[in-house]
Design an enzyme around this catalytic site. Structure first.
Site, PDB file in Angstrom:
ATOM      1  N   TYR A   1     -13.253   5.765 -14.108  1.00 47.77           N
ATOM      2  CA  TYR A   1     -13.359   4.610 -13.188  1.00 47.77           C
ATOM      3  C   TYR A   1     -14.024   3.395 -13.866  1.00 47.77           C
ATOM      4  O   TYR A   1     -13.414   2.310 -13.891  1.00 47.77           O
ATOM      5  CB  TYR A   1     -14.105   5.023 -11.913  1.00 47.77           C
TER       6      TYR A   1
ATOM      7  N   LYS B   1     -12.222  -0.335 -14.781  1.00 44.44           N
ATOM      8  CA  LYS B   1     -12.717  -1.638 -14.305  1.00 44.44           C
ATOM      9  C   LYS B   1     -13.169  -2.523 -15.470  1.00 44.44           C
ATOM     10  O   LYS B   1     -13.025  -3.749 -15.413  1.00 44.44           O
ATOM     11  CB  LYS B   1     -13.848  -1.425 -13.299  1.00 44.44           C
TER      12      LYS B   1
ATOM     13  N   ASP C   1       0.861  -1.188   0.000  1.00 43.17           N
ATOM     14  CA  ASP C   1       0.000   0.000   0.000  1.00 43.17           C
ATOM     15  C   ASP C   1       0.896   1.236   0.000  1.00 43.17           C
ATOM     16  O   ASP C   1       2.116   1.126   0.142  1.00 43.17           O
ATOM     17  CB  ASP C   1      -0.948   0.001   1.220  1.00 43.17           C
TER      18      ASP C   1
HETATM   19  P1  NAD Z   1     -10.254   1.999   0.190  1.00 36.49           P
HETATM   20  O1  NAD Z   1     -10.052   3.407  -0.267  1.00 36.49           O
HETATM   21  O2  NAD Z   1     -10.770   1.753   1.560  1.00 36.49           O
HETATM   22  O3  NAD Z   1      -8.890   1.180   0.019  1.00 36.49           O
HETATM   23  C1  NAD Z   1      -8.099   1.285  -1.140  1.00 36.49           C
HETATM   24  C2  NAD Z   1      -6.636   1.110  -0.760  1.00 36.49           C
HETATM   25  O4  NAD Z   1      -5.860   1.207  -1.964  1.00 36.49           O
HETATM   26  C3  NAD Z   1      -6.120   2.197   0.204  1.00 36.49           C
HETATM   27  O5  NAD Z   1      -5.468   1.617   1.313  1.00 36.49           O
HETATM   28  C4  NAD Z   1      -5.183   2.999  -0.657  1.00 36.49           C
HETATM   29  O6  NAD Z   1      -4.097   3.581   0.048  1.00 36.49           O
HETATM   30  C5  NAD Z   1      -4.697   1.955  -1.664  1.00 36.49           C
HETATM   31  N1  NAD Z   1      -4.152   2.643  -2.843  1.00 36.49           N
HETATM   32  C6  NAD Z   1      -4.753   3.648  -3.546  1.00 36.49           C
HETATM   33  N2  NAD Z   1      -3.905   4.104  -4.468  1.00 36.49           N
HETATM   34  C7  NAD Z   1      -2.757   3.387  -4.367  1.00 36.49           C
HETATM   35  C8  NAD Z   1      -1.514   3.423  -5.041  1.00 36.49           C
HETATM   36  N3  NAD Z   1      -1.266   4.327  -6.007  1.00 36.49           N
HETATM   37  N4  NAD Z   1      -0.557   2.550  -4.679  1.00 36.49           N
HETATM   38  C9  NAD Z   1      -0.773   1.655  -3.659  1.00 36.49           C
HETATM   39  N5  NAD Z   1      -1.945   1.575  -2.995  1.00 36.49           N
HETATM   40  C10 NAD Z   1      -2.909   2.447  -3.329  1.00 36.49           C
HETATM   41  O7  NAD Z   1     -11.209   1.378  -0.908  1.00 36.49           O
HETATM   42  P2  NAD Z   1     -12.008  -0.029  -0.974  1.00 36.49           P
HETATM   43  O8  NAD Z   1     -13.433   0.292  -1.006  1.00 36.49           O
HETATM   44  O9  NAD Z   1     -11.472  -1.017  -0.011  1.00 36.49           O
HETATM   45  O10 NAD Z   1     -11.614  -0.468  -2.453  1.00 36.49           O
HETATM   46  C11 NAD Z   1     -10.851  -1.638  -2.731  1.00 36.49           C
HETATM   47  C12 NAD Z   1     -11.105  -2.026  -4.179  1.00 36.49           C
HETATM   48  O11 NAD Z   1     -12.492  -2.326  -4.338  1.00 36.49           O
HETATM   49  C13 NAD Z   1     -10.796  -0.930  -5.185  1.00 36.49           C
HETATM   50  O12 NAD Z   1     -10.160  -1.502  -6.310  1.00 36.49           O
HETATM   51  C14 NAD Z   1     -12.152  -0.393  -5.562  1.00 36.49           C
HETATM   52  O13 NAD Z   1     -12.187   0.169  -6.855  1.00 36.49           O
HETATM   53  C15 NAD Z   1     -12.983  -1.650  -5.482  1.00 36.49           C
HETATM   54  N6  NAD Z   1     -14.414  -1.430  -5.314  1.00 36.49           N
HETATM   55  C16 NAD Z   1     -14.891  -0.784  -4.207  1.00 36.49           C
HETATM   56  C17 NAD Z   1     -16.267  -0.595  -4.091  1.00 36.49           C
HETATM   57  C18 NAD Z   1     -16.866   0.109  -2.917  1.00 36.49           C
HETATM   58  O14 NAD Z   1     -18.083   0.354  -2.953  1.00 36.49           O
HETATM   59  N7  NAD Z   1     -16.107   0.456  -1.882  1.00 36.49           N
HETATM   60  C19 NAD Z   1     -17.126  -1.069  -5.081  1.00 36.49           C
HETATM   61  C20 NAD Z   1     -16.607  -1.733  -6.176  1.00 36.49           C
HETATM   62  C21 NAD Z   1     -15.242  -1.915  -6.281  1.00 36.49           C
END
Ligand code: NAD
Length: 264
Positions: free
Chosen positions: A154, A158, A33
């Site tokens: 976005y 995806k 991360d």
């Molecule tokens: P979150 O923001 O809680 O966690 C994302 C993590 O990714 C963070 O710890 C962040 O520091 C890390 N990150 C971001 N940019 C980075 C980089 N350049 N290098 C290294 N690490 C990096 O988000 P989440 O909701 O846990 O999302 C996780 C995954 O799930 C993502 O790929 C997101 O697109 C996907 N997603 C989330 C949702 C939702 O509703 N939360 C829905 C569909 C998909």
């Protein structure tokens, strides 16, 4: 048997929950991360992907049993295509040599139900061609157009990621090397990513109109983490190239019952 997992995005949300569940059952987790992780690296940058893979492989002692790629951002900015697509695909390619040394290598990535939403075919094609500069310049044009235009980055990131998984999963490098490669596509998950988006009634109704979730409504990160863990477990021997919509029924609500007419 203890397995060694690499989990990206391990400091927050779905990645943090996945890492914790794996550690609770005795597996070893190397988190990647931006900060608060065993490997601190910026996956938006090509060098960050190279450094992250090298450090993770070193910490693992050369053999990685599974990779779960959760790191991602949802901002309407060009960087979103770099983190969500190239930050997954290039990192996986860099980690693949260490996966081939495992007796039961597995990979799962986090896509999104947003992959079903309107996207930029040009950005998707540039990403799939491995052309980050062109993908970024297309994303830049959308972001610069103002208004809601940047929000196309976005879903495009995806859509490209889901297509990459299907495309790569059946190749000699993945299926041929005995590595199941799959994606999970969540609906609306309650994490720091969505905290602000879900903070007002108006915004919640806007989200819910785009992401209908008739089964149990908004989901906790565990609902995704447990599936990611199964997909990367020894038990998964034949599931490959799938994008599993673990989304409270959003995909079935939006696409309906006929998604199999490709060969009619
Ligand atoms: P979150 O923001 O809680 O966690 C994302 C993590 O990714 C963070 O710890 C962040 O520091 C890390 N990150 C971001 N940019 C980075 C980089 N350049 N290098 C290294 N690490 C990096 O988000 P989440 O909701 O846990 O999302 C996780 C995954 O799930 C993502 O790929 C997101 O697109 C996907 N997603 C989330 C949702 C939702 O509703 N939360 C829905 C569909 C998909």
């Amino acid at each position: 048997m203890t397995r060694t997992y690499v989990v990206t995005g391990s400091a927050s949300g779905i990645g943090a929950t996945t890492a914790q569940l794996l550690r609770d059952r005795g597996d070893r987790v190397i988190g990647i991360d931006l900060r608060n992780a065993e490997v601190e690296a910026d996956l938006s940058m090509p060098q960050g992907r190279i450094d992250a893979a090298a450090q993770a492989i070193e910490l693992a002692g050369g053999t990685i049993d599974a990779v779960i790629a959760c790191a991602g951002i949802s901002a309407p900015i060009p960087k979103t295509i770099s983190v969500n697509y190239f930050g997954v695909t290039e990192l996986l390619e860099n980690l693949r040599p260490a996966l081939t040394k495992s007796e039961a290598p597995r990979v799962a990535v986090v896509s999104s139900m947003a992959s079903l939403q309107q996207n930029s075919p040009e950005m998707v094609e540039a990403a799939l061609a491995g052309d980050e500069a062109t993908a970024l310049s297309i994303a830049e044009q959308y972001a610069a157009a103002g208004g809601m235009a940047g929000y196309i980055v976005y879903p495009s990131s995806k859509r490209a990621l889901s297509r990459w998984v299907r495309r790569q999963s059946i190749t000699p490098e993945w299926a041929g090397a005995g590595i199941p490669l799959n994606a999970v596509a969540p609906g609306t998950v309650v994490t720091p990513m969505t905290q602000e988006l879900l903070s007002t009634v108006e915004q919640r109704s806007m989200v819910d109109a785009n992401v209908p979730m008739p089964l149990n409504y908004h989901q906790p990160p565990e609902s995704i983490a447990n599936l990611l863990i199964w997909l990367t477990s020894v038990e998964n021997t034949h599931l490959a190239g799938q994008v599993i919509y673990d989304d409270g029924g959003a995909d079935a609500s939006l696409r309906g019952d006929d998604i199999w007419s490709w060969n009619d």
